[in-house]
Structure formats: C-alpha cells, structure tokens
Scaffold this active site. Structure first.
Site, short mmCIF file in Angstrom:
data_model
loop_
_atom_site.label_atom_id
_atom_site.label_comp_id
_atom_site.label_asym_id
_atom_site.label_seq_id
_atom_site.Cartn_x
_atom_site.Cartn_y
_atom_site.Cartn_z
CG LEU A 290 9.53 4.72 -2.95
CD1 LEU A 290 10.45 4.71 -4.11
CD2 LEU A 290 8.55 3.41 -3.16
CB SER B 76 14.74 7.68 1.91
OG SER B 76 13.95 8.52 2.85
CG ASP C 49 8.77 1.32 6.23
OD1 ASP C 49 8.08 0.43 5.67
OD2 ASP C 49 8.63 2.28 6.41
#
Length: 373
Positions: A131, A133, A178
C-alpha cells in the site's frame, strides 16, 4: 551515533515533543494508496488507476540543536542520526532513515538549503502490505520540507523527487505511480494516470461500488522480491520488440515472438494497459470487476508475482456475493488484495472473507474500510 547510524529505542512510540523536548515547526502528511488496475505498468511508461487510502503518514520537523539531523520513527521506536549537508556519496543508513536521507539530499539538489533538523515520523499506512508506505513517507517528508523552507515545488515535482529517493537510496527501481498517487490522489476518486506524460484525471468509482482492501498477512519486500528482475525483463522485451517501452506495443500477439519468460512478461503489461484504458472510458461495476479478475490471473500466470496466500484470498473474494472483482495489489510477492464490492457491503464482506481465509491457516486483516470509519 555517527552519521547514518540507526538504533532501536525503548519505551514505545512517543510524540515529537517527548522525543525532542519542543514543538515541531511544521507537520505534514500523505496517504498510502491502493491500485485497482495497472500493476507493473508504470515502469513500462504505461497507464495506472490507483486511489488514496484513508491511512496516512505524518512527518513533523523542527530545528536540531547540534548541527545534525536526528530522526525518530514512532511506530518502529527507532532513531537515526545523519550529518547535515553531508557528502553526496554518504552511504544510505538501513531502515526508514534511508528514505528520509534521500528526500533531504534530493531536496538540496533542487537548490534548497535544509537546516539541521529533528524529524519525527508516525504512520498508519501498513508496512509490507503493498500500500506504498514508502511513498507516503517520501511525499510527507518532502511536503514538510517544502512547508519549512517555502520552496516552490509543485505536487507533481514532489512525486518525482520521492521516486528518485526510492530508486537512489532504497535501491528499488520503481515507477512513478506510488508517489503520484500519494501526492495527487484522494480517497473518493480513481486517479487515471499516464506515467509517461504524467497527464491525469480524477474519475469516479463505478456506480454502486466501493473499495475493500484486505491484508493477506504475508509481508513482502520489494528490493529482494524480484521487482527489479521483472523490470529488467520488461526492458529486454521492449528492446527485442524495437520499442521504447512496452507501452508502445499495443497488440499482445506481438509478445509471442519473444522467448520465455519475456513473452509472458510482455503479454501481461500489454494486456494490463488495455484493461486500464478500457476502465478509463467508464465501465459498470461488473465490467470493471471482470478486468480486475483478469488482471489477477495475468499477474499470477504471466507475471508470476502472486503467492498461494494471495491466490487463496482472491479466490475467496471472487466467490463471494456482492464482490464484482478482486486482485492482488502492489508489486505482489505478498501484501494485500483489493476488491470492488457493492456499496455498503465492504465491511461485512471483509469480515466474512477473513473468517474463511483464517481457517485456511493464514490471518487476514481488513484495512479499508477502517473499523469504525
């Protein structure tokens, strides 16, 4: 500690004031992300469709008393010390500090002076779940540096610097998705992004649908997981096909001319780009879910980045009433799954699927929607 050293702390997570004895000058945050379609396409100049998740990473900055950078990660209860204004070839420290070192050094390369700092990091973005981080940390840190110094940096440029920090200091040859999602997306829309041109637009979720994210409980690490190997394979496939990048190969049949495993790697990227472009035109929840299911099969069989636990969790989700489609999300090799489900049913479906999944010897955890949110 010498520059670049890191050590564990004692006594558990503490606030900035408790660690450094004063209030921070600035505090900024950035979200993690979940990607619905477009996996492993960003470093092939392709198309992606992530969204932000509610969990965020927060970075607080204040002046350092002794001419060095002092870093503290509250959730890890770890400290590190870096030299301020260090040499360009200063070795990257282990752990969380390497990302902060990268952000500081790249910010300085942009021509902005960074004073000695005390840096406090706290995060609710799960680590090792796919996800992003690390992107949330990078974007939050760069936002904090921008606020502290008044630097004229756009959100797009912050994403680009975050990507460079991950590549140069963490050793992960990642694409831009991302960091762009963490810097520019929100949790109410899908971010359709062309990773070559950075052209983008926000799109609504399919009508009658919401997002469910479940952590498989199997952690993964990108630098040692085969991520860089997959990127090298794609670059070789594009070279053999005479293309700048696999994004420039629209027909999946072209991949058949390549040797294995390059043929399957290229076929995944080419078909995944097509799925994103189709979804960007506007699809029903059912049609969108079909493309998510096809994406997982491609990631499992052609790209070979799934693992048995992810396949089991995805299969449970796909067989559950109210689920339109499900797939692994992130680089794979562990981490989380994302599903598109009927509006208002995500929490109940997540709990039900986790109970079944847990009986198979793993432990799943619903990450989105958050309990109580």
């Amino acid at each position: 500690m010498s520059g670049g050293a890191a050590e564990g702390g004692a006594g558990g997570a503490r606030a900035y004031e408790a660690v450094f004895g004063a209030a921070p000058a600035v505090r900024e945050s950035a979200p993690g992300r979940v990607n619905l379609l477009g996996e492993h396409t960003d470093y092939n100049d392709g198309f992606v469709m992530p969204t932000a998740i509610p969990q965020r990473t927060t970075v607080a900055l204040g002046p350092s008393p002794d001419g060095r950078h002092h870093l503290y990660a509250a959730d890890l209860d770890e400290r590190a010390t870096l030299s301020a204004g260090g040499a360009a070839d200063e070795p990257a420290p282990p752990g969380f500090a390497r990302y902060l070192l990268g952000c500081i050094r790249l910010f300085e390369r942009e021509g902005f002076a960074v004073p000695p700092l005390c840096v406090h990091v706290s995060s609710r973005v799960p680590m090792g779940a796919g996800l992003s981080s690390s992107a949330a940390l990078e974007v939050a840190a760069l936002r904090a540096l921008r606020s502290l110094t008044g630097a004229a940096l756009s959100d797009e440029r912050i994403a680009e610097l975050g990507q460079r920090a991950e590549i140069e200091f963490a050793g992960v040859n990642c694409g831009i998705m991302d960091q762009m999602a963490s810097s520019l997306a929100d949790a109410r829309h899908l971010l359709f992004l062309d990773t070559r041109t950075l052209a983008r637009r926000l799109l609504p979720l399919p009508a009658g649908a919401e997002i469910l994210v479940i952590d498989s409980g199997v952690a993964r690490t990108l630098a040692s997981s085969g991520y860089n190997e997959r990127r090298a394979e794609c670059e070789e496939a594009a070279r053999r096909l005479g293309a700048r990048a696999l994004r420039d190969v629209p027909d999946p049949a072209a991949a058949a001319a390549l040797p294995e495993p390059l043929s399957r790697r290229a076929r995944h990227v080419i078909t995944e780009n097509r799925r994103v472009l189709e979804a960007a035109e506007g699809l029903s929840a059912g049609a969108f879910g079909e493309r998510m299911n096809a994406s997982h099969a491609s990631l499992r069989d052609d790209y070979e980045v799934s693992v048995p636990a992810l396949d089991a969790l995805v299969a449970l989700l796909q067989a559950t009433p109210g689920v339109f489609g499900a797939r692994l999300t992130g680089a794979g090799f562990g981490g989380a799954c994302v599903a598109l489900v009927a509006s208002g049913q995500a929490a109940a479906i997540g709990e039900s699927v986790c109970r079944e999944y847990d009986t198979a010897g793993q432990r799943g955890r619903v990450l989105v929607p958050e309990r109580g949110a």
